[in-house]
Design an enzyme around this catalytic site. Structure first.
Site, PDB file in Angstrom:
ATOM      1  N   GLU B  55       0.764  -0.890   0.268  1.00 28.23           N
ATOM      2  CA  GLU B  55      -0.373   0.292   0.191  1.00 28.23           C
ATOM      3  C   GLU B  55       0.568   1.274   0.001  1.00 28.23           C
ATOM      4  OE1 GLU B  55      -0.312  -2.701   1.632  1.00 28.23           O
ATOM      5  OE2 GLU B  55      -2.162  -3.761   1.253  1.00 28.23           O
ATOM      6  N   ASP B 114     -13.756 -11.090   8.745  1.00 28.46           N
ATOM      7  CA  ASP B 114     -12.533 -10.749   8.838  1.00 28.46           C
ATOM      8  C   ASP B 114     -11.744 -10.428  10.509  1.00 28.46           C
ATOM      9  OD1 ASP B 114     -11.171 -12.765   6.756  1.00 28.46           O
ATOM     10  OD2 ASP B 114     -11.798 -11.034   6.168  1.00 28.46           O
TER      11      ASP B 114
END
Lengths: 280, 326
Positions: B55, B114
């Site tokens: 990222e 998650d």
């Protein structure tokens, strides 16, 4: 780019000397800055700004210009000196460098210093930003070349290698990095703080063409940068072996001069060693 | 929940808009099949760059593309973009003022399967604090699609917060939106519910139920957390005298904080905040149940409204008492 005559070599060497003098004066006057890493990059910056880069000081945002990113932004004194000597603004604009009303910042700001293509300061960004610029050139079918100057200590950060991976993936032959490998960082020798070797093997394994040069030999730097342009299947990095604080005996290879400021006496000695007395 | 998820509406809108604007580039970090930037990738492979799971690198590459004259949309998980890549966003996007658009997907607790590592409950706080950043939170799928061209054509960095899921639909497709201008979705004079993102729909339900109890709640949607529509908030504070904020985000630093900061200076008003109360949220079986468990339930909004109203009554009585004493 003209042929590299002996006169041109001398001219570039003299410019590197002059930029060292300018940088030290700037840092001394401001009472802040990073002399060690500015001095080590003098020949590299002189070669780029006075021989390699296709730029136009009268039109700093000329769309076809070559791009340069000083990823090691703390070398700002050297960059500012080069931009001023190249005609982007008068050197006297830096007389009050460091004051809040001086546009030129401690680290390069693309909106405040004409000729600065990208803001920098915190380390690690240059290669990945260079990837973006190189991709943009390819997409727009522009011929400019993107150059990134990074430090060795900076190369300890993972983002440098993320950018390197991306550059290799896209085979960005229009991107050239130059690593100012002076082997000294803030806290000490690079090999003690966090070893980088075998650095050439690493860049090579990352998909880059690696050219090793003496970063203080103008002709070597020029030849390698020319060769980089001839490589069409991958990005190139010059591992430019340099000396931190080059040209000033008491600064050379001293981590303490990474971010230290010479006092008046030290400045005079440094300028004398740089032969400034003979020139003024 | 609507049938179309917010991420799908966004992904389809970006691909459609890519047809109109050749300057738009999309980047992703091995999450194109999740953020649904893959609609764009399929249609414009030459304008799509997958940078792997990196990222910070994506942000910097996008900054370079912006310097080169493009309008890059970077796609990834909000949790990583707003934390791991925050320095890149601060330095190379905000400070360097590069025209990068951050489409931060899987925001809030929308990635309910998650768990806390993947939830993004501080992104609004992180991004809102950065000078030069515009922060936009769509309420539903239709709204997310409308933002794409507006964000692309806005000159400057934008953080567009995208949910993995759908949300209770509150907007018609093509609803008119303006950056920095909140929307009054329901009139009311008893108190004001101020909501952003997925909580707009939940607040609409709460307002209906409050109405049955005889309480007329105004409903404001604040889609732009920065710049904040201070005038609309001020008007609501003055006219209704009691406020509830609601966000799928920590109560620290997001909408509730932004409203409190603004009104504390200009018109202090009883305010209750609905949000995640400074803790990490568990994994859930589905988003609705998880949101309820995280303190974002409709009943929670109604209870907060009642608390705000009681505080408003007390402060009115205080005022009357002080007037009598004078």
């Amino acid at each position: 780019m003209t042929a590299l005559t002996p006169e041109k070599v001398s001219e570039l060497e003299e410019m590197a000397r002059r930029l060292r003098v300018d940088s030290l004066r700037l840092i001394h006057r401001r009472g802040a800055g990073h002399p060690g890493g500015a001095l080590s990059a003098a020949e590299i910056i002189a070669v780029l700004y006075f021989h390699i880069l296709r730029i136009n000081p009268a039109n700093p945002t000329w769309n076809e210009r070559d791009r340069f990113i000083l990823s090691k932004g703390h070398g700002s004194a050297m960059l500012y000196a080069a931009l001023a000597r190249r005609g982007f603004f008068p050197l006297s604009d830096l007389d009050n460098w460091g004051a809040v009303d001086c546009p030129h910042q401690g680290h390069p700001d693309r909106f405040k210093t004409p000729g600065v293509d990208m803001t920098s300061g915190l380390l690690g960004h240059g290669v990945a930003i260079g990837v973006g610029l190189a991709l943009a050139a390819r997409l727009k079918k522009q011929n400019y070349h993107t150059y990134v100057l990074l430090g060795d200590g900076e190369s300890q950060g993972g983002i440098v290698w993320e950018g390197a991976m991306a550059a290799a993936k896209y085979q960005l032959s229009n991107l050239t990095a130059i690593l100012d490998y002076n082997n000294v960082q803030l806290d000490g020798p690079v090999h003690e703080v966090m070893p980088l070797e075998p650095l050439a093997d690493k860049w090579s394994a990352w998909g880059w063409r690696v050219l090793e040069v003496n970063g203080h030999e103008v002709r070597q730097v020029v030849d390698a940068l020319r060769m980089a342009i001839q490589i069409h299947d991958r990005p190139t990095i010059l591992l430019a072996h340099t000396t931190k604080g080059k040209g000033v005996s008491f600064m050379e290879n001293q981590a303490s001069w990474h971010g230290n400021v010479p006092n008046a006496e030290q400045l005079n000695q440094a300028l004398a060693e740089l032969g400034e007395a003979m020139h003024e | 929940m609507s049938e179309l998820s917010m991420r799908e509406a966004y992904g389809r809108a970006l691909a459609e808009y890519g047809e109109l604007n050749p300057s738009v580039i999309a980047l992703d970090v091995d999450t194109a099949a999740s953020t649904l930037s893959n609609f764009f990738a399929a249609r414009f492979p030459e304008r799509f760059f997958n940078l792997g799971i990196a990222e910070p690198c994506m942000v910097d590459v996008a900054a370079g593309l912006a310097l080169g004259g493009f309008v890059p949309f970077i796609n990834g998980f909000a949790s990583i973009l707003s934390l791991r890549a925050l320095e890149q966003i601060r330095t190379c996007v905000c400070y360097a003022r590069t025209n990068v658009k951050i489409a931060a997907s899987y925001a809030g607790v929308s990635d309910f399967k998650d768990g806390a590592t993947h939830y993004s409950i501080t992104d609004l706080a992180n991004l809102r604090a950065l000078p030069g950043m515009t922060v936009i939170v769509p309420a539903d799928a239709a709204e997310a699609a409308v933002w794409v061209p507006l964000v692309a054509e806005f000159d400057g960095p934008v953080y567009l917060r995208i949910s993995r899921a759908g949300a209770l639909p509150v907007h018609q497709p093509g609803t008119p939106l303006h950056i920095g201008k909140g929307r009054t979705l329901r009139p009311g004079r008893d108190l004001t519910l101020i909501a952003t993102g997925s909580m707009v729909g939940r607040c609409a339900v709460a307002a209906e139920q409050l109405s049955v109890q005889g309480i007329e709640a105004r409903l404001l949607e604040i889609h732009t957390l920065k710049p904040l529509d201070g005038e609309l908030l001020l008007q609501a504070a003055e006219e209704t005298g009691a406020l509830v904020t609601a966000e799928e985000h920590s109560i620290i630093g997001g909408l509730g904080s932004a409203v409190a900061e603004t009104l504390a200076e200009r018109c202090p008003t009883p305010l209750e905040r609905i949000g995640i109360r400074d803790h990490f949220c568990p994994t859930g079986r589905d988003l609705d149940q998880l949101m309820d468990a995280c303190g974002l339930s409709v009943t929670g909004i109604i209870a907060a409204a009642q608390r705000a109203l009681r505080r408003k009554d007390h402060s009115l009585q205080d005022t009357k008492r002080k007037r009598k004493l004078q």
